[in-house]
Design a protein around this motif. Sequence first.
Motif, mmCIF file in Angstrom:
data_model
loop_
_atom_site.group_PDB
_atom_site.id
_atom_site.type_symbol
_atom_site.label_atom_id
_atom_site.label_comp_id
_atom_site.label_asym_id
_atom_site.label_seq_id
_atom_site.Cartn_x
_atom_site.Cartn_y
_atom_site.Cartn_z
ATOM 1 N N PRO A 51 -88.534 82.004 68.751
ATOM 2 C CA PRO A 51 -88.380 80.573 68.467
ATOM 3 C C PRO A 51 -89.504 80.126 67.526
ATOM 4 N N GLN A 52 -89.189 79.237 66.587
ATOM 5 C CA GLN A 52 -90.165 78.841 65.581
ATOM 6 C C GLN A 52 -90.718 77.432 65.783
ATOM 7 N N CYS A 53 -90.395 76.811 66.907
ATOM 8 C CA CYS A 53 -91.041 75.538 67.247
ATOM 9 C C CYS A 53 -91.048 75.381 68.757
ATOM 10 N N GLY A 54 -91.969 74.593 69.243
ATOM 11 C CA GLY A 54 -92.109 74.415 70.687
ATOM 12 C C GLY A 54 -90.897 73.767 71.333
ATOM 13 N N TYR A 55 -90.256 72.833 70.631
ATOM 14 C CA TYR A 55 -89.086 72.167 71.189
ATOM 15 C C TYR A 55 -87.928 73.149 71.340
ATOM 16 N N SER A 56 -87.748 74.015 70.330
ATOM 17 C CA SER A 56 -86.697 75.034 70.420
ATOM 18 C C SER A 56 -86.998 76.006 71.554
ATOM 19 N N ARG A 57 -88.262 76.402 71.695
ATOM 20 C CA ARG A 57 -88.665 77.312 72.773
ATOM 21 C C ARG A 57 -88.377 76.676 74.138
ATOM 22 N N LYS A 58 -88.692 75.379 74.269
ATOM 23 C CA LYS A 58 -88.469 74.680 75.533
ATOM 24 C C LYS A 58 -86.975 74.608 75.855
ATOM 25 N N ALA A 59 -86.142 74.241 74.877
ATOM 26 C CA ALA A 59 -84.692 74.151 75.100
ATOM 27 C C ALA A 59 -84.127 75.507 75.474
ATOM 28 N N LEU A 60 -84.544 76.541 74.779
ATOM 29 C CA LEU A 60 -84.086 77.902 75.055
ATOM 30 C C LEU A 60 -84.442 78.308 76.490
ATOM 31 N N GLY A 61 -85.667 78.027 76.900
ATOM 32 C CA GLY A 61 -86.110 78.370 78.245
ATOM 33 C C GLY A 61 -85.339 77.636 79.323
ATOM 34 N N LEU A 62 -85.085 76.354 79.098
ATOM 35 C CA LEU A 62 -84.353 75.562 80.091
ATOM 36 C C LEU A 62 -82.914 76.056 80.240
ATOM 37 N N ASP A 117 -85.875 67.298 75.013
ATOM 38 C CA ASP A 117 -86.306 66.210 75.899
ATOM 39 C C ASP A 117 -85.210 65.827 76.889
ATOM 40 N N VAL A 118 -83.967 65.773 76.431
ATOM 41 C CA VAL A 118 -82.849 65.436 77.311
ATOM 42 C C VAL A 118 -82.625 66.560 78.322
ATOM 43 N N LEU A 119 -82.698 67.816 77.854
ATOM 44 C CA LEU A 119 -82.549 68.944 78.775
ATOM 45 C C LEU A 119 -83.624 68.895 79.850
ATOM 46 N N GLU A 120 -84.847 68.563 79.455
ATOM 47 C CA GLU A 120 -85.954 68.476 80.412
ATOM 48 C C GLU A 120 -85.705 67.371 81.441
ATOM 49 N N GLU A 121 -85.205 66.222 80.984
ATOM 50 C CA GLU A 121 -84.891 65.124 81.913
ATOM 51 C C GLU A 121 -83.797 65.541 82.893
ATOM 52 N N LEU A 122 -82.758 66.214 82.380
ATOM 53 C CA LEU A 122 -81.682 66.678 83.251
ATOM 54 C C LEU A 122 -82.213 67.674 84.286
ATOM 55 N N GLU A 123 -83.102 68.546 83.878
ATOM 56 C CA GLU A 123 -83.703 69.527 84.787
ATOM 57 C C GLU A 123 -84.505 68.810 85.873
#
Length: 114
Positions: A38-49, A96-102
């Motif tokens: 992943p080339q950005c932190g937001y993409s890494r976070k979404a991928l992980g979630l 951010d939305v994925l994180e809220e849903l989690e």
Amino acid sequence: MEFPPNQGLDQDEVDEQVDDLLADNDVVLFMKGTELMPQCGYSRKALGLISQHREEFETVDVLDSLDEYRAALNRHSGWETIPQTFVDGEFVGGSDVLEELEERGELDETLETA
């Protein structure tokens, strides 16, 4: 040092690819980079979630044609930011939305497909 111009796809090719990906896949993550890099932190976070709840989903690296992907995705989501997650062709949101849903315990249900 010389950098070649954008070697990516043209707008029509990206539009068609996005339409096909959304039609053919249950869950699609449009991200900067790949699953392995992943080339950005937001993409890494979404991928992980998403990976916590699903083994199989499609990822698309938008970096080679970033402007074209932003335009194509905006037609489907109304958003220009990357990453973007779609389930059954419907826009869910970015990291951010994925994180809220989690946090609300709803991500697993959101990522379930028909």
